[in-house]
Design a protein around this motif. Structure first.
Motif, PDB file in Angstrom:
ATOM      1  N   PRO A  52       0.824  -1.206   0.000  1.00 27.45           N
ATOM      2  CA  PRO A  52       0.000   0.000   0.000  1.00 27.45           C
ATOM      3  C   PRO A  52       0.860   1.259   0.000  1.00 27.45           C
ATOM      4  O   PRO A  52       1.988   1.262   0.494  1.00 27.45           O
ATOM      5  CB  PRO A  52      -0.790  -0.114   1.306  1.00 27.45           C
ATOM      6  CG  PRO A  52      -0.722  -1.559   1.672  1.00 27.45           C
ATOM      7  CD  PRO A  52       0.592  -2.056   1.154  1.00 27.45           C
ATOM      8  N   GLN A  53       0.317   2.302  -0.550  1.00 24.23           N
ATOM      9  CA  GLN A  53       0.999   3.580  -0.576  1.00 24.23           C
ATOM     10  C   GLN A  53       0.324   4.515   0.410  1.00 24.23           C
ATOM     11  O   GLN A  53      -0.712   4.187   0.986  1.00 24.23           O
ATOM     12  CB  GLN A  53       0.943   4.175  -1.987  1.00 24.23           C
ATOM     13  CG  GLN A  53       1.582   3.295  -3.055  1.00 24.23           C
ATOM     14  CD  GLN A  53       1.311   3.853  -4.437  1.00 24.23           C
ATOM     15  OE1 GLN A  53       0.180   4.179  -4.784  1.00 24.23           O
ATOM     16  NE2 GLN A  53       2.355   3.974  -5.227  1.00 24.23           N
ATOM     17  N   GLN A  54       0.881   5.685   0.581  1.00 22.17           N
ATOM     18  CA  GLN A  54       0.210   6.704   1.373  1.00 22.17           C
ATOM     19  C   GLN A  54       0.596   8.081   0.866  1.00 22.17           C
ATOM     20  O   GLN A  54       1.617   8.252   0.205  1.00 22.17           O
ATOM     21  CB  GLN A  54       0.550   6.577   2.856  1.00 22.17           C
ATOM     22  CG  GLN A  54       1.991   6.885   3.206  1.00 22.17           C
ATOM     23  CD  GLN A  54       2.236   6.784   4.714  1.00 22.17           C
ATOM     24  OE1 GLN A  54       1.542   6.070   5.428  1.00 22.17           O
ATOM     25  NE2 GLN A  54       3.228   7.521   5.191  1.00 22.17           N
ATOM     26  N   VAL A  55      -0.270   9.040   1.132  1.00 24.76           N
ATOM     27  CA  VAL A  55       0.019  10.449   0.864  1.00 24.76           C
ATOM     28  C   VAL A  55      -0.198  11.180   2.182  1.00 24.76           C
ATOM     29  O   VAL A  55      -0.653  10.591   3.161  1.00 24.76           O
ATOM     30  CB  VAL A  55      -0.892  11.022  -0.244  1.00 24.76           C
ATOM     31  CG1 VAL A  55      -0.580  10.378  -1.575  1.00 24.76           C
ATOM     32  CG2 VAL A  55      -2.368  10.846   0.112  1.00 24.76           C
ATOM     33  N   ARG A  56       0.125  12.448   2.205  1.00 25.12           N
ATOM     34  CA  ARG A  56      -0.027  13.223   3.434  1.00 25.12           C
ATOM     35  C   ARG A  56      -0.868  14.464   3.181  1.00 25.12           C
ATOM     36  O   ARG A  56      -0.783  15.075   2.114  1.00 25.12           O
ATOM     37  CB  ARG A  56       1.345  13.640   3.979  1.00 25.12           C
ATOM     38  CG  ARG A  56       2.159  12.476   4.525  1.00 25.12           C
ATOM     39  CD  ARG A  56       3.470  12.931   5.146  1.00 25.12           C
ATOM     40  NE  ARG A  56       4.229  11.794   5.660  1.00 25.12           N
ATOM     41  CZ  ARG A  56       4.063  11.257   6.857  1.00 25.12           C
ATOM     42  NH1 ARG A  56       3.172  11.775   7.681  1.00 25.12           N
ATOM     43  NH2 ARG A  56       4.775  10.222   7.251  1.00 25.12           N
ATOM     44  N   ALA A  63      -4.878  -0.766  -5.229  1.00 26.57           N
ATOM     45  CA  ALA A  63      -5.793  -1.064  -6.329  1.00 26.57           C
ATOM     46  C   ALA A  63      -5.413  -0.286  -7.574  1.00 26.57           C
ATOM     47  O   ALA A  63      -4.921   0.835  -7.502  1.00 26.57           O
ATOM     48  CB  ALA A  63      -7.223  -0.708  -5.929  1.00 26.57           C
ATOM     49  N   PHE A  64      -5.652  -0.888  -8.733  1.00 23.98           N
ATOM     50  CA  PHE A  64      -5.498  -0.167  -9.989  1.00 23.98           C
ATOM     51  C   PHE A  64      -6.521   0.962 -10.052  1.00 23.98           C
ATOM     52  O   PHE A  64      -7.638   0.843  -9.551  1.00 23.98           O
ATOM     53  CB  PHE A  64      -5.736  -1.102 -11.176  1.00 23.98           C
ATOM     54  CG  PHE A  64      -4.570  -1.984 -11.508  1.00 23.98           C
ATOM     55  CD1 PHE A  64      -3.343  -1.436 -11.819  1.00 23.98           C
ATOM     56  CD2 PHE A  64      -4.722  -3.364 -11.514  1.00 23.98           C
ATOM     57  CE1 PHE A  64      -2.277  -2.254 -12.131  1.00 23.98           C
ATOM     58  CE2 PHE A  64      -3.659  -4.182 -11.822  1.00 23.98           C
ATOM     59  CZ  PHE A  64      -2.427  -3.629 -12.131  1.00 23.98           C
ATOM     60  N   GLY A  65      -6.168   2.033 -10.725  1.00 25.27           N
ATOM     61  CA  GLY A  65      -7.122   3.110 -10.962  1.00 25.27           C
ATOM     62  C   GLY A  65      -7.227   4.110  -9.831  1.00 25.27           C
ATOM     63  O   GLY A  65      -7.777   5.185  -9.997  1.00 25.27           O
ATOM     64  N   LEU A  66      -6.744   3.752  -8.654  1.00 30.38           N
ATOM     65  CA  LEU A  66      -6.798   4.669  -7.517  1.00 30.38           C
ATOM     66  C   LEU A  66      -5.503   5.458  -7.485  1.00 30.38           C
ATOM     67  O   LEU A  66      -4.451   4.935  -7.110  1.00 30.38           O
ATOM     68  CB  LEU A  66      -6.983   3.873  -6.228  1.00 30.38           C
ATOM     69  CG  LEU A  66      -7.466   4.670  -5.007  1.00 30.38           C
ATOM     70  CD1 LEU A  66      -8.821   5.289  -5.280  1.00 30.38           C
ATOM     71  CD2 LEU A  66      -7.568   3.747  -3.802  1.00 30.38           C
ATOM     72  N   ARG A  67      -5.562   6.707  -7.912  1.00 33.37           N
ATOM     73  CA  ARG A  67      -4.365   7.528  -8.049  1.00 33.37           C
ATOM     74  C   ARG A  67      -4.529   8.766  -7.180  1.00 33.37           C
ATOM     75  O   ARG A  67      -5.119   9.750  -7.615  1.00 33.37           O
ATOM     76  CB  ARG A  67      -4.169   8.002  -9.496  1.00 33.37           C
ATOM     77  CG  ARG A  67      -4.151   6.937 -10.549  1.00 33.37           C
ATOM     78  CD  ARG A  67      -4.436   7.542 -11.897  1.00 33.37           C
ATOM     79  NE  ARG A  67      -5.819   8.026 -11.984  1.00 33.37           N
ATOM     80  CZ  ARG A  67      -6.240   9.201 -11.625  1.00 33.37           C
ATOM     81  NH1 ARG A  67      -5.410  10.107 -11.154  1.00 33.37           N
ATOM     82  NH2 ARG A  67      -7.509   9.520 -11.735  1.00 33.37           N
ATOM     83  N   PRO A  68      -4.053   8.770  -5.970  1.00 32.66           N
ATOM     84  CA  PRO A  68      -4.197   9.976  -5.158  1.00 32.66           C
ATOM     85  C   PRO A  68      -3.445  11.142  -5.787  1.00 32.66           C
ATOM     86  O   PRO A  68      -2.362  10.972  -6.331  1.00 32.66           O
ATOM     87  CB  PRO A  68      -3.563   9.577  -3.820  1.00 32.66           C
ATOM     88  CG  PRO A  68      -2.620   8.475  -4.161  1.00 32.66           C
ATOM     89  CD  PRO A  68      -3.256   7.733  -5.296  1.00 32.66           C
ATOM     90  N   THR A  69      -4.053  12.314  -5.742  1.00 34.80           N
ATOM     91  CA  THR A  69      -3.395  13.503  -6.276  1.00 34.80           C
ATOM     92  C   THR A  69      -2.098  13.729  -5.510  1.00 34.80           C
ATOM     93  O   THR A  69      -2.101  13.830  -4.286  1.00 34.80           O
ATOM     94  CB  THR A  69      -4.316  14.729  -6.127  1.00 34.80           C
ATOM     95  OG1 THR A  69      -5.541  14.454  -6.802  1.00 34.80           O
ATOM     96  CG2 THR A  69      -3.662  15.962  -6.723  1.00 34.80           C
ATOM     97  N   PRO A  70      -0.950  13.786  -6.223  1.00 33.21           N
ATOM     98  CA  PRO A  70       0.347  13.911  -5.538  1.00 33.21           C
ATOM     99  C   PRO A  70       0.408  15.140  -4.633  1.00 33.21           C
ATOM    100  O   PRO A  70      -0.250  16.157  -4.880  1.00 33.21           O
ATOM    101  CB  PRO A  70       1.341  14.038  -6.703  1.00 33.21           C
ATOM    102  CG  PRO A  70       0.652  13.407  -7.867  1.00 33.21           C
ATOM    103  CD  PRO A  70      -0.806  13.694  -7.682  1.00 33.21           C
ATOM    104  N   ASP A  71       1.213  15.041  -3.584  1.00 36.18           N
ATOM    105  CA  ASP A  71       1.311  16.130  -2.606  1.00 36.18           C
ATOM    106  C   ASP A  71       1.634  17.462  -3.269  1.00 36.18           C
ATOM    107  O   ASP A  71       1.017  18.490  -2.961  1.00 36.18           O
ATOM    108  CB  ASP A  71       2.392  15.807  -1.567  1.00 36.18           C
ATOM    109  CG  ASP A  71       2.036  14.608  -0.692  1.00 36.18           C
ATOM    110  OD1 ASP A  71       0.964  14.014  -0.911  1.00 36.18           O
ATOM    111  OD2 ASP A  71       2.823  14.282   0.202  1.00 36.18           O
TER     112      ASP A  71
END
Length: 214
Positions: free
Chosen positions: A16-20, A36-44
């Protein structure tokens, strides 16, 4: 029977990844990202730029702002707005594990101004418009290559308060003349008509845009 649209996120290998969260009351709080594929959190760094744009363009203070996050995913955009003091944030996603994770984050943060809905984003947009609900800021960060942006953006005109803004993220540049350099387009696609590009930029493979109605 008509097939119901879905923006599902198939599983992918890897940790898993994480953002802040980058600003406000929960600054530096990590947000887990579903594997999951397709789940791309907007980069910090993109969120930092975008929220700087919003701060300069939004007509109301954050504590008066009503926010709609139609394809919430990791919740990075919606929780960022809530962290900065948004009066109300409505997050929508159709994927069960994604929604449960958003609810867990909301409860952990005690973010009582955040509402999480498991529903189809386009159906929710139509329903909210019919009920007369209006927002100061709408986030549109749908899965790429599924044509959700061209379906969702036209619905947003009826959901915005006067002076309201839409943030739209995509895998390609939106074809506004300002985005095409010297190559002027004869006509905007129908789904972009009635919208003005306030700001736009690119980071890696992410194109991000701040829009307002003409």
């Amino acid at each position: 029977m008509q097939k119901k649209p879905s923006h599902s996120y198939p599983r992918r290998p890897g940790p898993p990844q994480q953002v802040r969260i980058i600003g406000g009351d929960w600054k530096r709080t990590p947000l887990p990202v579903l594997d999951a594929f397709g789940l791309r959190p907007t980069p910090d760094r993109v969120r930092e730029t975008v929220f700087n744009w919003i701060n300069h363009q939004m007509d109301v203070d954050w504590n008066q702002a009503d926010v709609l996050d139609l394809f919430a995913g990791s919740g990075a955009l919606g929780f960022e707005a809530a962290s900065r003091g948004a009066r109300a944030v409505t997050m929508v996603d159709t994927v069960g594990p994604v929604v449960r994770q958003l609810e867990q984050i909301r409860d952990k943060l005690k973010a009582d101004k955040v509402k999480v809905l498991r529903a189809d984003a386009l159906a929710v947009a139509r329903d909210l418009a019919q009920r007369g609900q209006r927002f100061d800021l709408i986030f549109l960060d749908p899965p790429y290559q599924q044509d959700f942006l061209s379906q969702a953006l036209p619905l947003c005109a009826a959901l915005l308060k006067e002076g309201g803004l839409v943030y739209a993220e995509s895998g390609e540049r939106l074809p506004f003349p300002e985005q095409q350099g010297d190559e002027m387009l004869d006509e905007l696609p129908e789904w972009l008509q009635g919208w003005e590009l306030v700001r736009g930029d690119k980071a890696g493979m992410v194109y991000f845009h701040l829009l307002k109605p003409v």
